[in-house]
Each structure stands twice: as C-alpha cells, then as structure tokens.
Design an enzyme around this catalytic site. Structure first.
Site, PDB file in Angstrom:
ATOM      1  N   SER A 127       0.815  -1.212   0.000  1.00 14.73           N
ATOM      2  CA  SER A 127       0.000   0.000   0.000  1.00 14.73           C
ATOM      3  C   SER A 127       0.854   1.270   0.000  1.00 14.73           C
ATOM      4  O   SER A 127       1.921   1.322   0.629  1.00 14.73           O
ATOM      5  CB  SER A 127      -0.858  -0.030   1.260  1.00 14.73           C
ATOM      6  OG  SER A 127      -1.422   1.219   1.510  1.00 14.73           O
ATOM      7  N   TYR A 168      -2.315  -1.066  10.590  1.00  6.60           N
ATOM      8  CA  TYR A 168      -2.582  -1.665   9.267  1.00  6.60           C
ATOM      9  C   TYR A 168      -1.378  -1.478   8.342  1.00  6.60           C
ATOM     10  O   TYR A 168      -0.869  -2.433   7.750  1.00  6.60           O
ATOM     11  CB  TYR A 168      -3.835  -1.036   8.634  1.00  6.60           C
ATOM     12  CG  TYR A 168      -3.932  -1.302   7.147  1.00  6.60           C
ATOM     13  CD1 TYR A 168      -4.295  -2.571   6.676  1.00  6.60           C
ATOM     14  CD2 TYR A 168      -3.611  -0.317   6.202  1.00  6.60           C
ATOM     15  CE1 TYR A 168      -4.354  -2.838   5.312  1.00  6.60           C
ATOM     16  CE2 TYR A 168      -3.670  -0.578   4.836  1.00  6.60           C
ATOM     17  CZ  TYR A 168      -4.042  -1.838   4.397  1.00  6.60           C
ATOM     18  OH  TYR A 168      -4.082  -2.098   3.045  1.00  6.60           O
ATOM     19  N   LYS A 208       1.691  -4.131   6.550  1.00  5.25           N
ATOM     20  CA  LYS A 208       2.099  -4.215   5.144  1.00  5.25           C
ATOM     21  C   LYS A 208       3.617  -4.087   5.023  1.00  5.25           C
ATOM     22  O   LYS A 208       4.255  -4.817   4.272  1.00  5.25           O
ATOM     23  CB  LYS A 208       1.393  -3.128   4.326  1.00  5.25           C
ATOM     24  CG  LYS A 208      -0.106  -3.347   4.192  1.00  5.25           C
ATOM     25  CD  LYS A 208      -0.397  -4.539   3.293  1.00  5.25           C
ATOM     26  CE  LYS A 208      -1.838  -4.977   3.336  1.00  5.25           C
ATOM     27  NZ  LYS A 208      -2.086  -6.212   2.573  1.00  5.25           N
TER      28      LYS A 208
HETATM   29  N1  LIG Z   1      -8.773  -1.084  -1.038  1.00  7.38           N
HETATM   30  C1  LIG Z   1      -7.696  -0.307  -0.971  1.00  7.38           C
HETATM   31  O1  LIG Z   1      -7.802   0.930  -1.020  1.00  7.38           O
HETATM   32  C2  LIG Z   1      -6.309  -0.914  -0.850  1.00  7.38           C
HETATM   33  C3  LIG Z   1      -5.188  -0.082  -0.981  1.00  7.38           C
HETATM   34  C4  LIG Z   1      -3.914  -0.641  -0.867  1.00  7.38           C
HETATM   35  C5  LIG Z   1      -3.779  -2.010  -0.624  1.00  7.38           C
HETATM   36  N2  LIG Z   1      -4.882  -2.796  -0.487  1.00  7.38           N
HETATM   37  C6  LIG Z   1      -4.687  -4.225  -0.214  1.00  7.38           C
HETATM   38  O2  LIG Z   1      -5.316  -4.971  -1.236  1.00  7.38           O
HETATM   39  C7  LIG Z   1      -5.812  -6.205  -0.709  1.00  7.38           C
HETATM   40  C8  LIG Z   1      -7.274  -6.355  -1.086  1.00  7.38           C
HETATM   41  O3  LIG Z   1      -7.997  -5.255  -0.574  1.00  7.38           O
HETATM   42  P1  LIG Z   1      -9.567  -5.098  -0.763  1.00  7.38           P
HETATM   43  O4  LIG Z   1      -9.887  -3.656  -0.759  1.00  7.38           O
HETATM   44  O5  LIG Z   1     -10.023  -5.939  -1.892  1.00  7.38           O
HETATM   45  O6  LIG Z   1     -10.073  -5.711   0.623  1.00  7.38           O
HETATM   46  P2  LIG Z   1     -11.277  -6.695   0.964  1.00  7.38           P
HETATM   47  O7  LIG Z   1     -11.483  -6.623   2.440  1.00  7.38           O
HETATM   48  O8  LIG Z   1     -12.441  -6.444   0.067  1.00  7.38           O
HETATM   49  O9  LIG Z   1     -10.653  -8.126   0.593  1.00  7.38           O
HETATM   50  C9  LIG Z   1      -9.879  -8.885   1.478  1.00  7.38           C
HETATM   51  C10 LIG Z   1     -10.405 -10.315   1.437  1.00  7.38           C
HETATM   52  O10 LIG Z   1      -9.568 -11.129   2.270  1.00  7.38           O
HETATM   53  C11 LIG Z   1     -10.397 -12.058   2.949  1.00  7.38           C
HETATM   54  N3  LIG Z   1      -9.646 -12.489   4.142  1.00  7.38           N
HETATM   55  C12 LIG Z   1      -9.256 -11.713   5.190  1.00  7.38           C
HETATM   56  N4  LIG Z   1      -8.538 -12.459   6.067  1.00  7.38           N
HETATM   57  C13 LIG Z   1      -8.456 -13.718   5.539  1.00  7.38           C
HETATM   58  C14 LIG Z   1      -7.822 -14.937   5.959  1.00  7.38           C
HETATM   59  N5  LIG Z   1      -7.132 -14.980   7.107  1.00  7.38           N
HETATM   60  N6  LIG Z   1      -7.913 -16.029   5.172  1.00  7.38           N
HETATM   61  C15 LIG Z   1      -8.628 -15.987   4.000  1.00  7.38           C
HETATM   62  N7  LIG Z   1      -9.232 -14.879   3.560  1.00  7.38           N
HETATM   63  C16 LIG Z   1      -9.153 -13.759   4.324  1.00  7.38           C
HETATM   64  C17 LIG Z   1     -11.677 -11.298   3.246  1.00  7.38           C
HETATM   65  O11 LIG Z   1     -12.786 -12.153   3.463  1.00  7.38           O
HETATM   66  C18 LIG Z   1     -11.837 -10.451   1.968  1.00  7.38           C
HETATM   67  O12 LIG Z   1     -12.644 -11.117   1.003  1.00  7.38           O
HETATM   68  C19 LIG Z   1      -5.551  -6.157   0.796  1.00  7.38           C
HETATM   69  O13 LIG Z   1      -4.374  -6.882   1.080  1.00  7.38           O
HETATM   70  C20 LIG Z   1      -5.365  -4.683   1.067  1.00  7.38           C
HETATM   71  O14 LIG Z   1      -4.541  -4.473   2.197  1.00  7.38           O
HETATM   72  C21 LIG Z   1      -6.133  -2.285  -0.605  1.00  7.38           C
END
Ligand SMILES: NC(=O)c1ccc[n+]([C@@H]2O[C@H](COP(=O)([O-])OP(=O)(O)OC[C@H]3O[C@@H](n4cnc5c(N)ncnc54)[C@H](O)[C@@H]3O)[C@@H](O)[C@H]2O)c1
Length: 337
Positions: A117, A144, A148
């Site tokens: 991130s 958080y 990362k």
């Molecule tokens: N959305 C953003 O703005 C953003 C920005 C930078 C990085 N990210 C990273 O991108 C990735 C996806 O983000 P997102 O927005 O799609 O989030 P999201 O919460 O929609 O998706 C995360 C998924 O991981 C699953 N999950 C969580 N813990 C788990 C575990 N222990 N075992 C199996 N499944 C598990 C959840 O059920 C969910 O479906 C994450 O790693 C997040 O940190 C997101």
C-alpha cells in the site's frame, strides 16, 4: 495459467480474478469470507478457508498442481479498526501470511505477488512535490500500514534465503468497479472519499465533508493518486505473466513496484470531476484536518512502465462513472443498500 488468489472474494480480489479470466487464465480463489461476500466468488474455483490453514493450502496445491503463482490479497484492511484492534491485524495480516508463504515455499510454489500500500510512504514535509518513487522514505502511520511494511520485509528476507520469489505491488488509491458491474465496494458505509461522495450525491448523506483545507497542496486539500480498480487488476495480470522476467530484469529475488496513475488529484479536483460526471452539484462542507491526516502522495510509475509494460488506461471520470453505476446496482447483487 492457473493462479491462486487469496482474498479473491474481496473488492480488488474479485475484480483481479475477472481480469485473469479475461486474459485467458484460471483463478483459484481462497477466502475465509471474513468480509468478502460469497456472491463475489461467482462460479470460480473456490476454497472457503483461512490462509494459515496449511492442510487446506496443501490440498489446494494437490488438486491444482499446475498453479503457477499466488496473488496474496487476503487481509484485514480498515485503518481505524487496526488502531483499535492491533492484535487481530498483526495476527491475520502478519502471522497468517507467514504461514502461507512458508507453506507455499515448502510445496514448491514460490511465486508470490503481494498487495502492499501507498500508506507506507512518509509524507513529504516542507515541499510541494508529492511524487514518490519506490525508494522514497517510509513511515507507516497505522498498525494496518505497519503490517504491510512487515510483510514486505518478510518477503524480502524469505526471498533472499529460500526459493520464494516476490513481486510487491504498492497500490495507490483504487476506485471504481468491475466493468460489468459484478463487484465493487461492498462496505455498508464506505469510509473512503469516493464512497462518501456517492452517498452525498444519492442523498444518503446531507453533504460531503472536505476534511483539511490548509495542506501545502495547490488548493489546500489532500492529494491522492486514484487508480481505476480495473487498471489495478490488469497490473496483476501483467505481473504474473511476466513474473520471472521482471525479477531477472532487476537481478533480485524480490522487487517493489508502485501502481498508480502517476498524477495527483486533490479533494477539490475530485469533487469537480465527480460533479462533471454526475451532472449536478454535490453539497459540500469544510472541516479542519483530523489528527494524523496527511497531505498525501502520488506515484512515480516509471518502474511499472519499465518492468511490467503497464500503465493506467482509464480516467478518473471513467472510475467515477463506474462507482456511480455500481452504487445503483449493488443492492441487487449484495441484497443491501
Ligand atoms: N482497497 C484499498 O484501497 C487498498 C489499498 C492498498 C492495498 N490494499 C490491499 O489490497 C488487498 C485487497 O484489498 P480489498 O480492498 O479488496 O479488501 P477486501 O477486504 O475487500 O478483501 C480482502 C479479502 O480477504 C479475505 N480475508 C481476510 N482475512 C483472511 C484470511 N485470514 N484467510 C482468508 N481470507 C481472508 C476477506 O474475506 C476479503 O474477502 C488487501 O491486502 C489490502 O490491504 C487495498
């Protein structure tokens, strides 16, 4: 090629699974459904379970010996919640990811693409240059973001010592929806800026609050690099397709790559773009910055161009239009407003 997508029921994971399919690949989804809705899995190959369940990961690999890479997106992602519940964040994002990486390495599945991130970057002080390269100083400001950074360090160390290989993508600010409106933001009360704008536009909130107007940016409001989630999803496809080539080009067992548009957009500019797409003014109010608010940053994307041959294709207006269209559609898919 077949690709394991952890967190594939989530916002970015489900759209990345679609992008893989469109490029002729087969996603295999592993998700505990902690937050991601089951409906986002669609008719994909799906294992419901935890990333730290070594027996399950072994079964997946036995049933899909042709898996060529893992995109590790599963995580807890809500910044204020991470401040209130650090144990859950370090356990799930750090300890569980460690188990997953070790198990993948032991099973001879060494290629890992990791979702990191832009929230890792230190906010530039005393400057009006908000562009950050991958070498810019880091100062993660929440539990958080620290999870990362820790996992980036773990991957670097494991890649140096074992067969594991890692491409770390630092996402900037993903917005928008699946192009076919099959998935998008599913939180009941989206906390991020575009979700708040959609709510104000649809009358679900009385006004959109512009928080912080005294930043050292061109109009005083915070600056971000909003990247369409479909472009972000395509970056993953490029990264898995070129995985070995990318690492050979850098001559290292792991690499970090920024994924953004390369352009900074202020909150006022975002509101103006939103109003242009929406066709009406959105009521706004102004409020002082909150403790911990940062002016923001935008990506230097040279490395993504050079190594992945990727750059964004969709505009901020495209992303806003798709977020608005998803706002109309999501109740039908999710069963709630
Ligand atoms: N959305 C953003 O703005 C953003 C920005 C930078 C990085 N990210 C990273 O991108 C990735 C996806 O983000 P997102 O927005 O799609 O989030 P999201 O919460 O929609 O998706 C995360 C998924 O991981 C699953 N999950 C969580 N813990 C788990 C575990 N222990 N075992 C199996 N499944 C598990 C959840 O059920 C969910 O479906 C994450 O790693 C997040 O940190 C997101």
């Amino acid at each position: 090629m077949k690709v394991l997508v952890t967190g594939g029921a989530g916002y970015i994971g489900s759209i990345t699974a679609k992008a893989l399919e469109e490029a002729g690949h087969v996603p295999v989804v592993l998700d505990s459904l902690l937050t991601g809705p089951h409906v986002f899995v669609r008719d994909r190959i799906f294992y419901e379970g935890d990333i730290a369940d070594r027996a399950l990961v072994t079964r997946i690999v036995e049933e899909h010996p042709d898996l060529e890479a893992t995109i590790h997106m599963a995580a807890r992602i809500v910044v204020p919640e991470s401040v209130a519940q650090p144990y859950e964040y370090y356990r799930d994002n750090v300890a569980k990811s460690l188990e997953l990486f070790d198990q993948l390495e032991q099973l001879g599945k060494p290629r890992v693409l990791f979702s990191s991130s832009a929230s890792l970057y230190a906010v530039p002080h005393g400057t009006d240059d908000f562009e950050v390269t991958e070498a810019a100083p880091l100062a993660p400001g929440s539990p958080y973001a620290r999870t990362k950074l820790m996992m980036e360090q773990v991957l670097e160390d494991m890649a140096a010592a074992t067969d594991l290989r890692a491409i770390i993508l630092r996402y900037f600010n993903p917005i928008g929806s699946d192009p076919d409106l099959e998935s998008g933001i599913y939180a009941k009360e989206p906390s991020h800026v575009l979700g708040q704008l959609v709510m104000a536009a649809r009358g679900q909130k009385d006004a959109f609050t512009i928080t912080g107007t005294d930043n050292p940016t061109r109009d005083g409001t915070g600056i971000r690099d909003y990247v369409h989630v479909w472009d972000l999803a395509r970056a993953h496809v490029r990264a898995v397709e070129k995985f070995d080539e990318v690492l050979a080009a850098v001559g290292e067992p792991s690499v970090v790559i920024n994924i953004g548009t390369g352009a900074g957009v202020t909150v006022r500019e975002l509101v103006a773009a939103f109003e242009k797409v929406f066709g009406r003014e959105v009521p706004t109010r102004e409020a002082p910055s909150r403790p911990g608010d940062v002016p923001g940053a935008f990506a230097n994307v040279d490395r993504a161009h050079e190594l992945l041959g990727w750059h964004h294709e969709l505009s901020i207006e495209d992303a806003i239009a798709s977020a608005l269209a998803w706002g109309e559609k999501r109740q039908e898919i999710l069963g709630y407003e």
